[in-house]
Write an enzyme that holds these catalytic residues in place. Sequence first.
Site, PDB file in Angstrom:
ATOM      1  N   LYS A   1      70.153  -6.286  -4.392  1.00  0.00           N
ATOM      2  CA  LYS A   1      69.195  -7.012  -5.225  1.00  0.00           C
ATOM      3  C   LYS A   1      69.761  -7.141  -6.635  1.00  0.00           C
ATOM      4  O   LYS A   1      69.811  -6.182  -7.391  1.00  0.00           O
ATOM      5  CB  LYS A   1      67.839  -6.312  -5.296  1.00  0.00           C
ATOM      6  CG  LYS A   1      66.801  -7.270  -5.894  1.00  0.00           C
ATOM      7  CD  LYS A   1      65.616  -6.620  -6.541  1.00  0.00           C
ATOM      8  CE  LYS A   1      65.852  -6.118  -7.932  1.00  0.00           C
ATOM      9  NZ  LYS A   1      66.127  -7.149  -8.956  1.00  0.00           N
TER      10      LYS A   1
ATOM     11  N   GLU B   1      73.241   5.307 -11.749  1.00  0.00           N
ATOM     12  CA  GLU B   1      74.067   5.167 -12.950  1.00  0.00           C
ATOM     13  C   GLU B   1      73.122   4.642 -14.027  1.00  0.00           C
ATOM     14  O   GLU B   1      72.672   3.502 -13.954  1.00  0.00           O
ATOM     15  CB  GLU B   1      75.229   4.223 -12.649  1.00  0.00           C
ATOM     16  CG  GLU B   1      76.393   4.432 -13.571  1.00  0.00           C
ATOM     17  CD  GLU B   1      76.402   3.415 -14.674  1.00  0.00           C
ATOM     18  OE1 GLU B   1      75.774   3.705 -15.722  1.00  0.00           O
ATOM     19  OE2 GLU B   1      76.995   2.353 -14.495  1.00  0.00           O
TER      20      GLU B   1
ATOM     21  N   CYS C   1      76.208   0.454 -20.914  1.00  0.00           N
ATOM     22  CA  CYS C   1      75.570   1.763 -20.772  1.00  0.00           C
ATOM     23  C   CYS C   1      76.364   2.852 -21.478  1.00  0.00           C
ATOM     24  O   CYS C   1      75.807   3.829 -21.932  1.00  0.00           O
ATOM     25  CB  CYS C   1      75.382   2.092 -19.301  1.00  0.00           C
ATOM     26  SG  CYS C   1      76.858   1.809 -18.341  1.00  0.00           S
TER      27      CYS C   1
ATOM     28  N   GLU D   1      68.293   4.816 -26.128  1.00  0.00           N
ATOM     29  CA  GLU D   1      69.263   3.750 -25.860  1.00  0.00           C
ATOM     30  C   GLU D   1      68.697   2.419 -26.384  1.00  0.00           C
ATOM     31  O   GLU D   1      67.630   1.989 -25.962  1.00  0.00           O
ATOM     32  CB  GLU D   1      69.515   3.662 -24.357  1.00  0.00           C
ATOM     33  CG  GLU D   1      70.563   2.621 -24.004  1.00  0.00           C
ATOM     34  CD  GLU D   1      70.949   2.646 -22.532  1.00  0.00           C
ATOM     35  OE1 GLU D   1      70.051   2.527 -21.672  1.00  0.00           O
ATOM     36  OE2 GLU D   1      72.156   2.795 -22.242  1.00  0.00           O
TER      37      GLU D   1
HETATM   38  P1  NAI Z   1      65.695  -1.968 -15.463  1.00  0.00           P
HETATM   39  O1  NAI Z   1      66.140  -0.585 -15.187  1.00  0.00           O
HETATM   40  O2  NAI Z   1      64.235  -2.282 -15.409  1.00  0.00           O
HETATM   41  O3  NAI Z   1      66.439  -3.007 -14.469  1.00  0.00           O
HETATM   42  C1  NAI Z   1      67.608  -2.747 -13.740  1.00  0.00           C
HETATM   43  C2  NAI Z   1      67.424  -3.196 -12.298  1.00  0.00           C
HETATM   44  O4  NAI Z   1      66.373  -2.450 -11.716  1.00  0.00           O
HETATM   45  C3  NAI Z   1      67.031  -4.668 -12.122  1.00  0.00           C
HETATM   46  O5  NAI Z   1      67.633  -5.180 -10.962  1.00  0.00           O
HETATM   47  C4  NAI Z   1      65.525  -4.587 -11.923  1.00  0.00           C
HETATM   48  O6  NAI Z   1      65.020  -5.683 -11.196  1.00  0.00           O
HETATM   49  C5  NAI Z   1      65.409  -3.310 -11.128  1.00  0.00           C
HETATM   50  N1  NAI Z   1      64.100  -2.653 -11.200  1.00  0.00           N
HETATM   51  C6  NAI Z   1      63.217  -2.646 -12.237  1.00  0.00           C
HETATM   52  N2  NAI Z   1      62.118  -1.956 -11.904  1.00  0.00           N
HETATM   53  C7  NAI Z   1      62.276  -1.516 -10.638  1.00  0.00           C
HETATM   54  C8  NAI Z   1      61.504  -0.742  -9.734  1.00  0.00           C
HETATM   55  N3  NAI Z   1      60.295  -0.288 -10.075  1.00  0.00           N
HETATM   56  N4  NAI Z   1      61.998  -0.459  -8.511  1.00  0.00           N
HETATM   57  C9  NAI Z   1      63.232  -0.900  -8.158  1.00  0.00           C
HETATM   58  N5  NAI Z   1      64.001  -1.646  -8.949  1.00  0.00           N
HETATM   59  C10 NAI Z   1      63.554  -1.947 -10.183  1.00  0.00           C
HETATM   60  O7  NAI Z   1      66.269  -2.371 -16.886  1.00  0.00           O
HETATM   61  P2  NAI Z   1      65.739  -3.519 -17.861  1.00  0.00           P
HETATM   62  O8  NAI Z   1      64.258  -3.506 -17.915  1.00  0.00           O
HETATM   63  O9  NAI Z   1      66.408  -4.774 -17.513  1.00  0.00           O
HETATM   64  O10 NAI Z   1      66.326  -2.980 -19.237  1.00  0.00           O
HETATM   65  C11 NAI Z   1      65.649  -1.925 -19.934  1.00  0.00           C
HETATM   66  C12 NAI Z   1      66.620  -0.959 -20.543  1.00  0.00           C
HETATM   67  O11 NAI Z   1      67.327  -0.311 -19.505  1.00  0.00           O
HETATM   68  C13 NAI Z   1      67.717  -1.583 -21.406  1.00  0.00           C
HETATM   69  O12 NAI Z   1      67.290  -1.795 -22.714  1.00  0.00           O
HETATM   70  C14 NAI Z   1      68.747  -0.490 -21.326  1.00  0.00           C
HETATM   71  O13 NAI Z   1      68.448   0.517 -22.231  1.00  0.00           O
HETATM   72  C15 NAI Z   1      68.613   0.047 -19.918  1.00  0.00           C
HETATM   73  N6  NAI Z   1      69.609  -0.538 -18.995  1.00  0.00           N
HETATM   74  C16 NAI Z   1      70.705   0.213 -18.673  1.00  0.00           C
HETATM   75  C17 NAI Z   1      71.696  -0.326 -17.880  1.00  0.00           C
HETATM   76  C18 NAI Z   1      72.917   0.438 -17.509  1.00  0.00           C
HETATM   77  O14 NAI Z   1      73.943  -0.152 -17.294  1.00  0.00           O
HETATM   78  N7  NAI Z   1      72.840   1.737 -17.378  1.00  0.00           N
HETATM   79  C19 NAI Z   1      71.633  -1.702 -17.401  1.00  0.00           C
HETATM   80  C20 NAI Z   1      70.408  -2.398 -17.741  1.00  0.00           C
HETATM   81  C21 NAI Z   1      69.456  -1.810 -18.534  1.00  0.00           C
END
Ligand code: NAI
Length: 502
Positions: A199, A274, A308, A406
């Site tokens: 996904k 991660e 990240c 972050e």
């Molecule tokens: P997120 O963690 O919500 O999204 C990442 C992935 O998880 C996306 O594919 C999203 O559709 C999915 N997701 C979201 N909620 C979910 C759930 N309940 N169950 C299963 N999958 C789910 O991150 P978002 O909202 O895009 O960004 C928020 C913050 O997260 C950013 O500001 C950053 O701090 C952090 N982040 C960290 C990343 C990394 O590389 N470690 C990458 C993206 C965001």
Amino acid sequence: MGIAVSPIQIDSRVSDFISKPRKMLIDGKWMDAASGKTFPTYNPATGEVLAQVAEGDRQDIDAAVQAARKAFDSGPWSQMTPSDRGKLIWKLADLMEQHLEEFATIETLDNGKPLTVARAADVPLAIDMFRYMAGWATKLEGTTIPISMPHAANSSYFAYTLREPVGVVGQIIPWNFPLLMAAWKLAPALACGCTVVLKPAEQTPLSALFLGELFVEAGFPNGVVNIVPGFGETAGAALAAHELVDKIAFTGSTEVGKLIVNAATGNLKKVSLELGGKSPNVVFKDADLNGAISGSASAIFFNQGQTCCAGSRLFVERSVFDQVIEGVAAKAKKINVGSGLEPKTAMGPLVSEEQLQRVCNYLEIGLSEGATAVTGGKKMGDSKGYFVEPTVLVNTKDDMRVVQEEIFGPVVTAVPFDDPEELMARANSTIYGLAAGIWTKDISKAHRLAASLRAGTVWINCYNVFDAALPFGGYKQSGWGREMGKDVLQLYTQTKAVCTRL
Ligand code: NAI
Ligand code: MG
């Protein structure tokens, strides 16, 4: 400051690709969502809708998981030799290389990153990941194990282990490196013989769907790779909770990582995560300061700070603090911010309106708590794109939110330090432990500090160096497990012990 967004000729294959609503890949076929719904993905440089994409939900995830289950349990994939599996993965990498330009353009349009970066880093690293993992397909070996059985001394046994694929894998990836994260996840899973439901992030589904076309073209059997775009709370949550999924691999926020762990309890599927970071980057007075200044600037500003492992907490030895901060701020001011399609752009927009709001909100919090912006500090210009100024914050305290949380934008907080002992405690004092940087010419000191940093990666006199062979992952709340390198094979295989009485 105005932001140039001149019209740029886009490859006809790419404009064709984005002009039609994109479907999802389930069991080797391109499908509409069961609900018939689509959602828009935006061009972050303009705020305009870029393309429409099928909106997967529970029913589509279920169909994809069933297809992956069938392909794993009884399809040709499970009978394929490791050598043929490796060849197929290599063939996919060759096809990706033939379409490098299209991938780079799609990535820039959907994510906003500079085309020069997508072309030089994201796409080649993704290709290399498939090639590196293709080689592992034939090298997943068990061991033979001498057995003693002290309480049955007269019997003898022959025992060995098999490394078997873990099964059907759900993979949920973020938007900051859309294609590269797909590669980090898919390549090892396939090399190990798993089948996958991927996904992509709702902000950036396009490059994964383009990759899906190449999986079909390469000849992967139906159901081995399924790609279901959709939102996290619906499609993502359904995948994390699905009873027929054996393992879930996630990259994203620490907050959602915890939801994934909870969702996985139903069938106790394996979990790897991660997650976020707030990585310390430490400059000593005995460093090559020019190198440390450019390296520290790119540690935070690379990929608009949406990395990240970004070096977001800069610690500088007091006697060189002013010099280093001036240097990093000067680099920040010189960064050409604009549309990723412009050849001279070095920093594009943030990925979404939501991310822009999040970063601007942190800037306001930091400034209101007493931090000072040496440069930057707000949204850039009045463009409809999601641009933010590269920012250096000083006069911060270690317990401020901008230092602990972050931000995921081009914002670094910088503080001086005096004593290396005290520095270590401060460097380690967040909930995260993803990466760290050290700049010094004293190699003994560098290795001593590398050992005391609680981080999954430590870069010495460099930053943001990634390689398919080098494991990457987090200590503490930055995650579970290691991706890339030999380590990742642990995540996609399990050990079976076989014991025979002779
Ligand atoms: P997120 O963690 O919500 O999204 C990442 C992935 O998880 C996306 O594919 C999203 O559709 C999915 N997701 C979201 N909620 C979910 C759930 N309940 N169950 C299963 N999958 C789910 O991150 P978002 O909202 O895009 O960004 C928020 C913050 O997260 C950013 O500001 C950053 O701090 C952090 N982040 C960290 C990343 C990394 O590389 N470690 C990458 C993206 C965001
Ligand atoms: Mg979210």
